[in-house]
Structures are given as structure tokens and as C-alpha cells.
Design an enzyme around this catalytic site. Structure first.
Site, PDB file in Angstrom:
ATOM      1  N   SER A   1      -6.851  -6.834   8.581  1.00  0.00           N
ATOM      2  CA  SER A   1      -5.985  -5.667   8.570  1.00  0.00           C
ATOM      3  C   SER A   1      -5.253  -5.656   9.910  1.00  0.00           C
ATOM      4  O   SER A   1      -5.878  -5.693  10.965  1.00  0.00           O
ATOM      5  CB  SER A   1      -6.860  -4.418   8.413  1.00  0.00           C
ATOM      6  OG  SER A   1      -6.098  -3.274   8.659  1.00  0.00           O
TER       7      SER A   1
ATOM      8  N   ASP B   1      -6.441   6.532  12.744  1.00  0.00           N
ATOM      9  CA  ASP B   1      -5.017   6.793  12.564  1.00  0.00           C
ATOM     10  C   ASP B   1      -4.743   8.051  11.762  1.00  0.00           C
ATOM     11  O   ASP B   1      -3.795   8.786  12.045  1.00  0.00           O
ATOM     12  CB  ASP B   1      -4.338   5.579  11.933  1.00  0.00           C
ATOM     13  CG  ASP B   1      -4.179   4.455  12.932  1.00  0.00           C
ATOM     14  OD1 ASP B   1      -4.160   4.757  14.139  1.00  0.00           O
ATOM     15  OD2 ASP B   1      -4.073   3.296  12.519  1.00  0.00           O
TER      16      ASP B   1
ATOM     17  N   ARG C   1       1.218   6.419  16.998  1.00  0.00           N
ATOM     18  CA  ARG C   1       1.054   7.394  15.933  1.00  0.00           C
ATOM     19  C   ARG C   1       1.738   8.725  16.197  1.00  0.00           C
ATOM     20  O   ARG C   1       2.337   9.311  15.286  1.00  0.00           O
ATOM     21  CB  ARG C   1      -0.435   7.613  15.639  1.00  0.00           C
ATOM     22  CG  ARG C   1      -1.175   6.361  15.175  1.00  0.00           C
ATOM     23  CD  ARG C   1      -0.368   5.530  14.247  1.00  0.00           C
ATOM     24  NE  ARG C   1      -1.091   4.432  13.634  1.00  0.00           N
ATOM     25  CZ  ARG C   1      -0.487   3.433  13.018  1.00  0.00           C
ATOM     26  NH1 ARG C   1       0.835   3.373  12.954  1.00  0.00           N
ATOM     27  NH2 ARG C   1      -1.201   2.487  12.468  1.00  0.00           N
TER      28      ARG C   1
ATOM     29  N   ASP D   1       0.813  -1.213   0.000  1.00  0.00           N
ATOM     30  CA  ASP D   1       0.000   0.000   0.000  1.00  0.00           C
ATOM     31  C   ASP D   1       0.846   1.263   0.000  1.00  0.00           C
ATOM     32  O   ASP D   1       0.609   2.175  -0.798  1.00  0.00           O
ATOM     33  CB  ASP D   1      -0.939   0.008   1.220  1.00  0.00           C
ATOM     34  CG  ASP D   1      -2.054  -1.002   1.080  1.00  0.00           C
ATOM     35  OD1 ASP D   1      -2.003  -1.845   0.165  1.00  0.00           O
ATOM     36  OD2 ASP D   1      -2.986  -0.943   1.895  1.00  0.00           O
TER      37      ASP D   1
END
Lengths: 405, 405, 405, 405
Positions: C179, C125, C96, C16
Site C-alpha cells: 500500500s 489518515d 492530509r 478504490d
């Protein structure tokens, strides 16, 4: 409770604590050390020396604590915008921990094993004195004569004083029917007609402020300069914390500012009526909120607002020297780094009106974004749609579910 | 977004929403339904009918919502003693959910698929309208012209109006430089010189109240009667919620009460300066706290104080119709069953002074316990010692541990 | 949005973000800088270099951030005992801000004007990355390809990859239908069968821990040493924060510890199902509470408990770099000075059982007071009467009033 | 304290309260009424009758309160997800108010002027009993023999028993070294080796649950059905509250579920070690959170989480019958209207694992929005940009200001 050899007494020089000094000597057959502090109550403290000496006290401590009181107690509390029960500015509450701190420091110095105070068994002050003392000197013994003796009426007290040759001063003029307490932050009134919460106190009760009706018909404008949440200058002139408070008391009182009349909930479980004059404090609270309004982040401000009632309650209940008050203070103080700038106020017949606030270094007020005029792209109005849509999402999903029922 | 066939517009009858009505017809080629409400803004709403008709509107709703506004929105909010950021009484915020509610009710009635409003993309009102609408009609479409069109200056708006034959009323006298909003609870001012937070607004800005300087030199005394936390009578005379508010606005405004000048934090992320006149609200807040002070349990009061900032934030941000506001309201309303009694107030040149509070049925003020005089055993002062000792225990244990280090 | 010349991409090396790297070059005609960090996800990061080079990337940053992650993000968060919605240990959330911080630091270094990431438009996110970035570099531009492009299905992505010669690795064995996201604190699973909250995930989904059923039938005992609220040693052996976490993940995972299966509320407004493995974190939370239980003052602990949900929400929502999170951290960290000592734990088939806690220097557990045996006067039971009486006073006054009705 | 004529004693039938019954008769020369309740402690209550009669007690109350306990005390508390200090499920705390309530109801019925209980002066139970009693019968007198008498050792108690012919049962087998308390929610252990918080209790202490090591090696799956936040059925079979709890205790205990070993902070100011077995409660807490996770609005859930520690503290401290607990309950109960559905759990060797949750009527989990697959426009990813931008606005303005310094 082990035998008491030496006790440090919080001594005002007045009749009640003079009786206590005598009573302690008689009852406990112990040495009494007196401690008298100037915390801005507006009365001379030096005369306490002669009175103590007259009772045979040998160790006499008389101290001017006004700067420490303003700097280390009042100012930190005002960073929190503390108000108890929406009304009370904690004038009495905030003074007690300082007295307790000095009492136990002196007790350690003079090797006393106990402290004593003149607070009654019904009020908050006994709690504040004693929690403060225990937190700093865990094995100190506390003698609270009002909870022990049987001198539970004015008459008995007077008889005791007379019997023991304690001078009863006849202050000129009428004796106040109120129980009063004063320091740099406020003067308080309890008792007398105030025991009926429906009764309005007579004008003559108030001592520090003129009635709004009698204040000047021209407003007074002042400017207060803030650094890290504390006032450092009045009208551009740098001043110490205690000086600022004294000045604001003068200016505020002259403009009829700072009276409050309320019913509060004591920590010991009862409601009580109190009247307060807090001229400087009333101005300081309003001004601090104003300087925060342009320098403090929104969520920092809201967090402070949500923590404030708990902070105020801790101070009110006497938990100044506690880990939880210190934790809150750490959070609050962290937020104050950016609270720098100037507030302009108009004082007029009881009103404290904010008319301007500015901060060169830290203002978060961004005219180019907030403007009603063309903002030249500083803010994209289209962002609002997505903002609203996602804020609404959970409400919409729930509404659809309800509709489906 | 699917095609719009019919849209209900919150229509004030003024220039801006008239332009919106026209613009919606042109841009979306859809039918426009107008909704105009009297929520106490102090202007006639009926003239909106002719204006709407002149633009070819067929379905015109004009409603008097003053009682619903006071009873179901303002009064419940005042039970919470809600103030946003220590200053703002939420006058604009509390009106939006009601308008949103009626907009979507009408949309369902007339089978419209969209609603529209005249709030800009920078303010809180768009959020409040739209969150309210989505919470009640989750699939409604919302058209916010200010976020869509390019009429982003006064000139372009005027040109559009002229071009489309929309009457531009020239109100007598000078046009206000301020953006204003009014309802039964307040009138607000934004923009103009207020965009500089250091600038004091000129006296002529204020519309609902006289300056404290110009208020009568004799105080006005009033009595407010409370039932379950709501005012039900003024000076002993029973009145409806909206009537009480109208009366208090009159009396308060005449005494210079209710002006506020502040910088607030908008939900959309910026700070903005606003001036407000909230005469009735200012009196109601002070009085409600006073009646609570003698009837409400201490811990119930403190819980309310801790929840209040969150409640106020929810109202400010537009989450009136949300499960969390309803949960808080359930807790608050539960506490108000005992909030019955009478408050006496003195109004004088901007000051709201509580001079008495009483409650035959629910006063928790117990003179026999609180008294400074002999209480005949109602309260045992000795209990205080154990109370303090156990409250101090954890502090003492920790202090001993520190000493041992 | 102004023209983009150079963008720093958070690059995992996977398909990705490789597609994103290519897409950014094509779409924005800009230079792409990649940043790949080892935060303990358990995969090699070095291979990302060759992949980036293959796409013509010139500036490639590959960093080992494990210690910084553990020390400056995970450990401070565990001082707060943070759990989101009673279940989630914030494994993704806490990583994050660190990535965002390094992204903007690199952007400043290489004079890039934008950053980019591979988070979708539905998740938390994107919010966490972007709030972090904006807070540290307010004028950075953010490119979130998933919100912009039309590659909104696996097929289109694959086609794009093929068309642009991006290598699609065929990892050995079956591709996970989930995921996933991993770092030193946890590995998470979303999507696939988890989208039905009634469905139990198959055992094969879990990667870091054995099932409790398959864990050893003998318990493992460990000891954790705390200094100021942080673990500094495991079984008496001093270790760095990241090493401790890696070790605890190993030991915990082997004992079937740390699995969680929950439905959470995302900041963007929807509910989502997630499964998590957090072996070290699950042990650390339990152990931290245990060491606090003997060293922390009661009211400090309770204040922490009341603030915790708000702290957890801030971290979850991406407000790590915010004044309000820092204020809470200041309060929490203040409390941790005394959180020193050792906790002994028994780990057995999914269970983390505290079996001992001690603190030479800071234990507030006072056996001489708490004992059921004779305490030799350490505690005066009579104090309890006054304590109860005054705590009851307000309730009694209210009850009398109710009786009188 | 006025003269006592008749006292209602919370009587377990055991040695201690038998001695108290005798002591009250002797010391106060008053009539003693006994009250013995079955609240699920797992011992017969009927034998208390004969023992009381043997001491000459005439009025003997023996009641089965299990359903009232589960329905009106335990279930409302579990709606709040109450845990004290992150660990304790409040098993003892929640039983005391019910006993207090029945004590004063009986006192009113039999016209007694006092109540008495067997709780010591160091613990929380005295507080819970007495606060409950005072809140419901403000002028009741409370006799707490442990705070009054000098029977402060096992030996003196035994001597007293012998002297007064009180039967000392020699239960078969070894006497437990622990102080225990049991009801439908839990059994607790204090004292003995537990007074050293570093010592692990021996396996033989635990009575209600097998060790995880000895639990079945096959998991047990159960389904719990919720209505308005309360469990109404187990595995599809409708059951009364007390029956559900009894069943869950059986199933949970058999699977090694519900043991806890902790150090807690007592209301009277000390830390104490306790071990608890709460099989049903442990399952109920986990399951309730799971059903809330799909039915409760995010902000309602977060508000509950923030209020929970305060609620738990109120219950722990004995303020069940207080306005503030009732306010919180009103908010909590309001939220539970939508908490309907089914939770599926896997129980295995100490683990309670949620494996499914569903709610036909009230699930807010919207797969079409949350999906990782194409959502066909249910959610517009572009909305996220505006959402993030406005959430970031305040942070960006502040960052710009810092940069400018």
C-alpha cells in the site's frame, strides 16, 4: 575593565543607594547620573531629586513608569498564569527588567559607559538587573558595589554615611527589621526572624493588607472584564492597567487577600524565606484562570500549563529579555485572542472565590452538550465506546503480552 | 461481543445501580455479582447487601477499601502535587482506578466475563473505569448501560423501577438537585443551576464544609509530619493514611477549607462546571509544597513542577494503570526520599496558611548562607559576577550582532 | 445523521476511490462531487476527469496544490525540525490537512453537506482527514466507506467494480504488493512482507531513490540558502518551495538518500511497520539544523528541541488545525527571524554530510571568543569559576546534608 | 581558600598535565597525587607512571575504568536515546563525571584537600569535572590552572616545560593541529581550521573511521541482543559492555560510520565547532530506537522523547550527579524492563540501516491487528468513528463559536 567616566545609578533616594552614589564618585572618580522610577512602590519619588542634588549629581532622571510596568510587564506575565514554585507571583522579578531597560536607555542618552545598582551579591536582583542590561546594551559595564566594597555591615555603612555627610533619615517609629521591596504588584519581606523558616512572622510585619481576622465580615463582590487576556474594566468601568492594579490592591488588601509566606530557591543556588503581599496579583491570577476556563480550548490550556513553570522560571531568573521568553510569550499571546468575557468574584477574609464567568463572544461552554438532562442528540453517547476502545488498545495489547509470559 | 454469562457490577446500593442490576439480569439474561466499596464516601455500605439480595443477587462483595485508597492512590498522587487545570484536586479521578482494579480482580475470582458500571456516556468516569479495567484484564467485556439503554430520563427510570419492584427510597427532606460523588478525598456537585457558569451555587449545596463566614473566629493550628513525602502524623500523633485524611477532612471542613467552583475540560471533549469540597486535600497540597520547599533540591522541584500538569492529566483522563504514569511516578517517588520533616499550618475561615516548616535530617535551608547579616565567608559574593557574566554571554553576543545590522 | 444530498469525495482516480464514488451514489442516492489534487505524488491528475465523467460525476475539481503544500504545510513543519518517534518525517501526515481544507472549502462552495474519503478504519489518515474537516466546518458530515461497507476484501471490491462497470486498469508489469502513498515530501510503503518487522524489504520495493550501493561513487555538493528558516535558493538560484523540494528529491534520490524503515505507533493504538523515501525532507532536516546551529540562540534552540516531539505528535495525529499546533507554530516562527544564511552539504551514497554553514547577517559563532588561541580578552576565563561555584551551590549544600547523616 | 597540602591531579601523561603537575608543586608547595584512567582512549596508560615518578610524584593511581564507564555511564545514557542539539552523542560529556568521581574518591582515600584538572576556562569540561566533584565532596578545593596561571600561549608553556625539565615528546610524524579527546565512546576534534564553520575538515583529520568512500563495497550485517534496554550480545555472542563498544567501534569505523561535524552551544555561553567520530554510539542509538519501536508502549516512548532533550542537556552541562538527572533516569529505567529482543542492522558506507527487529517476550507489534488483510475481528473499525468524533468535539465547538461571530 576600561576606565569609567559616567555611570547611571538606579537610585531609590534611600540611604543605601545614597551611599553608593557617593562611593561611586569617590572610588571611580566618575560622574554619577541618578535614575529614580515610580513603579508603584507607594513612596514619593520626587524627594530623590533634592537628595541627589545635595550630593552634587547633575543629571537626575525621575520617571513615573507605572503604566508601562503594568501594561508591558505585569499584564503579559499574567497571561501566562505565571507562578514560581507553586507559590510566588514574581512581584520583584518582573520589575527588574523594566529598571534595567531604562538604565541602559538613559546610559545611551547621556553617553554613560556604565550602570550601577544596589542589589547584593547573594540575591536574584543583581542577576535580573545585569542580564537585562547586557541583553540590551551588550558592552555596558556594570558596577555592583555590594560585590566590590568592604562596607559589609550596618555599622560600616553608617560610619561611611556619617563620614561623607549623607543624611540618615530617622523615620518615625521603629525601623523595620526586614529587607523590603515594593512595586505595583507586591511588597516583599526578607531577613530578620524570617531567616528561621519555622518562625511565624509577627502580624505587625505586613503593611499592605489587613489580617484575614481583621477584614470585613461582609464579602465584597467584584466583576472583572477581560479583553484578549487582559483586564480592561473593574465593575464595568474601563480603567488603565496601572489603575486596575492599584484598585485591586486596595480592595484586596482590605479583604485580607494576597499574603504569602514561603521558602524559595534562588537562581544563585540557595534557599531563602520570603513573605509577600500581592493583593491585586492574587485576584488577577484566580480571575484569569476563570475566564480562560470557559474561553480557552482544552489543549491550548494544557499546553499553557505545561509551559508555565518554565516561563515563570525565566522571569524569576532574570531572562525577560531573552529569545526563549519571547518565544513562549508568542505562543501564550496567540492563545489569548479568545480570552474575552467577565469574571465575578467574591472576596472574603483572605479568600478569592470565583462565583461566575461568562463570555458572550467566546464561551466554549455548551450547555446543550454538557447537560445532565436530555441533550436532544447534541452528543452521541455511543461515540464514547469507540473513543475508549481505541484509547485502551495499546494498554490491552500490552496486557495480553504480559499475561502470555 | 460474545455472550455474557456473568457480570460484576460496581454497585452503590442506590437507585440507579439497582436499576442497572435488574436491567442486566433482564437484558443479558446473565448472572449479576455486585461489588460495593467503602472508599470514604460517608455512607454505610452494608445496606447494599440486603438490597442486592432482594434482587436475587447471590455473589455480593462489600469491602472497606479506605486504607488502600489513601495509601496506594491518594498519597502517591499528592507526592506529585497534582492539580488539574490549576484548580481541580482530582477527587473523583483518583478513585476510579481502584474500583476498576477490584472489579476485574473479582471478575477473575468469580469467573465473570464482563463488568458493568453506572457512569454515563458523557462523563470522564466511564473512561476511567474502562481504561483501568482493560489495562488489567484486556479481554474483559464492559457493559455501560447508560450508553446502551433508552432509559434516558428520570421519568423512564422511575417507571422502570416501579415496574420491576425496585425500592425507591424517599430520603428525608428535599432531594438534592445535584449529581454528587464522594470519597475520602472529596465530594463533588454537578448539574442543576451549576449548568450556568455565571450562577453562584446556593450555600445549601455544600455538605462537607461550613462556609468561611460560619467558621470559627479563632484559627486552628496543626502540625503535619512527613516521611518520604507522605504524612505520617498529625500533631505529633502517628496515624494511618485514611485516618489522617478523615481527620483533616473534619478539621478542614470545620474551618471552611476546601471549596472549589470551576469549569473543567472533560476528556470526552466538553467543558463542564463542577463544585468540589476537598478539605483534607487542600491542606495536604499546601503542606506538601511547604515541606518540599525546604527539603527538595531546586531542579528536582522544578522538574516536578514541569511534569505535574502531565501527571494530573493522566490521572484525570483515566490512565492510572499506564506505563507513562508509572514512569512519572518512578521519577517523583525518587525525589521524595528526602521529603521528611514537619509543617505547621494555620487554618482560618477558608485559608490554609503555612507558618513554619522544619526538617532536622533533610533541610537544605542554610541560614549561614542565606543570611542578610555577615555570613563569615560561607558564600563568596564575587562568584556572582562570573555567574552572571557567563549566563549573559549568549545574550550579549546576539545583542552585538543585532547592533551591527 | 440527516439525509445526505451532495458529497465531496477525495478522488484519486484509482480503483478504490472510483468504487467509493459509485457506492456513494448507490448507497446514499446522493450527488457526488470529486476533488483530485496534485500534491506532487508524481502521477498525472488530469486522467481523473474522464474517469469521473464516466461515472456520471458533474462537478469535478482538479487542482495543482504543490506550491500551497510546500509553502504552507511542509515548510512551516520543517521550521520545527519535526520528526515523529525519532525517525518519521511525517510525509503522509502533513498532506492530509490540506486535502481536508480543500474538501470542506469545496463543500461550502458547491453547497454539499458531506465529504468522503478512501482511508480505512485502522489508519491515521481517517483521523487526519476528519479532524481537519471538523475543525474547519464543524457540522459537515463525513462518510468513511471503509468503516461502513462490507467490501472488506480485495475479491469483494473487484466483484463490486465488475458489477458496476468500473474500469480496472491493469497497469503494465507486476502490481505492487504494498500500500503506497506519495506526495512532494515522500512515498510510503505498508503491508505485504513489511507486516513482519523482522523481514527486510526487497530492493525492488523502493521507487524514488537508488540504493546507496547504486548511487554515484562521486559525492554531490550543494548549497542551500535560508531566509527566516525557509530554503529560498539551491546552489545560489532562487526557487519556489515546491521547485526546491522537487529538485532535492531528484538530487537526493540519485544519491541514495532518504530511505527509512521503521515501526511506528499509530494514533488509533496499534504499531505498524512502514518504509519511507523522503529524499528532500532528509536533506532539509539536516540542513535546517545546521543553519540554526550558527544563528539560533542556545536556549531558543533547546526550547524548540523540547517542544518538537509534541509538535510532531500533533501533526502525526491530525491536529494541524488546532489551537495548540498554532501556539507552537507561533513560538517556532518567532525564533526563525534570524535563521538566515547558507548551508553547504555533501551528498554521498545515502549520507547527508554538513560541511559548512555561514550567515553574514546572523551568525552567533564568534571566533574571537571560541578560539583556542589567545582571545585578547574577549572572554575572561576567571568568570568560569564563579559560574561553576554558583551552579554547584545547591549540590554542595545537599551533599553536606547527606554527609551529616 | 585555605592552604592546600595535597592535591589529586587528573593526569594524562601528556605535556599539559605534566606541566600542571610541576606547576602545582611549585605554586602551591603541595604534594601532588596523579590519577590516570583508561577509559578507552586507545593509548597506553602505564607510561604515565614513569613520567609521574620522574617528577617526584609518590602516590600514583593508574586504573582501567573501561567496564565501569560503559556499564554505569554510557549504557544508562543510551537508554535515554540522548542526543544534544539533535546531533551530538555526548562522548566527552559522559566521561567527565566518572573521572570526577574517582578524583574525589582518591582524594578521600589519600586525605587530599584538593583536586586539579587540565581543562581550560572556556570549555564545558571544567564545569563537568567541578560540578561532579562538588556534588560528591562538597568541600573539596578545585585548582584549575588554566584559569589561574599566565601560561596562556604555546610558547610560554614550552618555555616552562624546558625550564623545569619536563620531557617534550616529539611524536613521530606531524603534530595534529586539533585539540582532541578520546574514550570508548568517541574521539573529538576542535580548533585549527574548524574554527571557521564554513571550512570542511581535511580527510586526514579523522582517526577512528575510514571515509564512507573508502569503506567496503559490501555491507556488513550485525545483530544486537537487548536486555532491559542494554546490549548484551553481538551476533549472538554475549559480551561485556566495554567489549561490545570496542567491537562496534571497530566494525562501525571500518564501515565509515559515526562521523559528525557540528556547531554546538557550550554551557559557558559560546558556540563552538566540533567534529566527532562515534562509531559504536551511532550504531547503538539507531538500534536502541529500533528495539524500543516494537517493545515500548507509545506513550512511554513519547514521554521519553519529550524528556530526552532535557536529559541530554543535563549530561552535556555536567549535572550527571544531580537529583534531576537521577529522577529522569528512574523514569527511563522503569520503561526499559520490556526492552528485550534483537535488532538486525545493515552497515554500509556510513549508513546504519535497520532491517529487522524482533522480541519473543515483549513485542507489542500485533500483526493480527495491524494487517491490511482481513483481521477476523481483532479490531473493530467502527470504533474509529467514536474515537474521531470525541477527539474532534472541542474543535467543533470552537469552530461553531467562530462561525457565529
Amino acid at each position: 575593565m576600561s576606565e569609567i567616566k559616567k555611570v547611571v545609578l538606579a537610585y531609590s533616594g534611600g540611604l543605601d543607594t545614597s551611599i553608593i552614589a557617593k562611593w561611586l564618585q569617590d572610588e571611580y572618580q566618575c560622574e554619577v547620573v541618578t535614575f529614580t522610577a515610580d513603579i508603584g512602590q507607594g513612596e514619593e519619588v520626587e524627594p530623590a531629586r533634592a537628595k541627589a542634588q545635595a550630593m552634587g549629581i547633575k543629571e537626575i532622571f525621575i520617571e513615573d513608569l507605572r503604566e508601562e510596568f503594568a501594561r508591558d510587564f505585569v499584564f503579559p506575565m499574567f497571561r501566562a498564569n505565571a507562578i514560581y514554585e507553586g507559590e510566588y507571583l514574581l512581584g520583584t522579578s518582573i520589575a527588574r527588567p523594566l529598571i534595567a531597560k531604562r538604565l541602559v536607555e538613559i546610559a545611551k542618552d547621556v553617553q554613560a559607559d556604565a550602570i550601577s545598582h544596589g542589589a547584593t551579591g547573594k540575591g536574584n536582583d543583581q542577576v535580573r538587573f545585569e542580564l537585562g542590561a547586557y541583553a540590551l546594551m551588550p558592552d555596558v559595564q556594570v558596577i555592583a558595589p555590594w560585590r566590590e566594597w568592604d562596607l559589609n555591615s550596618r555599622e560600616k555603612l553608617m560610619a561611611y554615611a556619617e563620614q561623607h555627610n549623607i543624611a540618615i533619615e530617622n523615620k518615625k517609629g521603629k525601623k523595620s527589621p526586614y529587607s523590603m521591596d515594593a512595586n505595583l504588584l507586591h511588597i516583599s519581606y526578607e531577613g530578620g526572624v524570617l531567616e528561621d523558616p519555622w518562625a511565624e512572622p509577627e502580624e505587625s510585619m505586613w503593611r499592605w493588607s489587613v489580617a484575614p481576622e481583621n477584614a470585613p465580615s461582609e464579602p465584597t463582590y467584584i466583576e472583572l472584564t477581560y479583553e484578549k487576556g487582559d483586564i480592561v474594566a473593574l465593575n464595568g468601568q474601563a480603567m488603565s492597567p496601572a489603575t486596575i492594579m492599584a484598585e485591586l490592591n486596595k480592595i484586596g488588601g482590605a479583604n485580607g487577600i494576597g499574603r504569602d509566606d514561603l521558602v524559595e530557591n534562588r537562581f544563585v543556588g540557595m534557599k531563602s524565606r520570603g513573605c509577600y503581599e500581592t493583593p491585586a496579583g492574587t485576584i488577577m491570577l484566580k480571575a484569569h484562570r476563570a475566564i480562560e476556563s470557559i474561553t480557552l480550548d482544552r489543549e491550548a490550556a494544557h499546553l499553557k500549563d505545561e509551559l508555565m513553570p518554565r516561563y515563570a522560571k525565566l522571569v524569576y531568573n532574570g531572562f525577560w529579555f531573552s529569545p526563549e521568553r519571547e518565544m513562549l510569550q508568542a505562543a501564550i499571546d496567540h492563545s489569548q485572542k479568545v480570552v474575552n468575557g467577565v469574571v465575578r468574584l467574591k472576596l472574603y477574609k483572605g479568600n478569592v472565590i470565583v462565583v461566575g464567568r461568562k463570555s458572550e463572544s467566546d464561551s466554549l461552554f455548551d450547555e446543550s452538550i454538557a447537560t445532565f438532562e436530555d441533550d436532544k442528540g447534541a452528543y452521541n453517547q455511543k461515540d464514547a465506546e469507540g473513543f475508549i476502545k481505541l484509547n485502551a488498545l495499546r494498554l490491552r495489547i500490552a496486557a495480553r503480552k504480559r499475561q502470555a509470559k
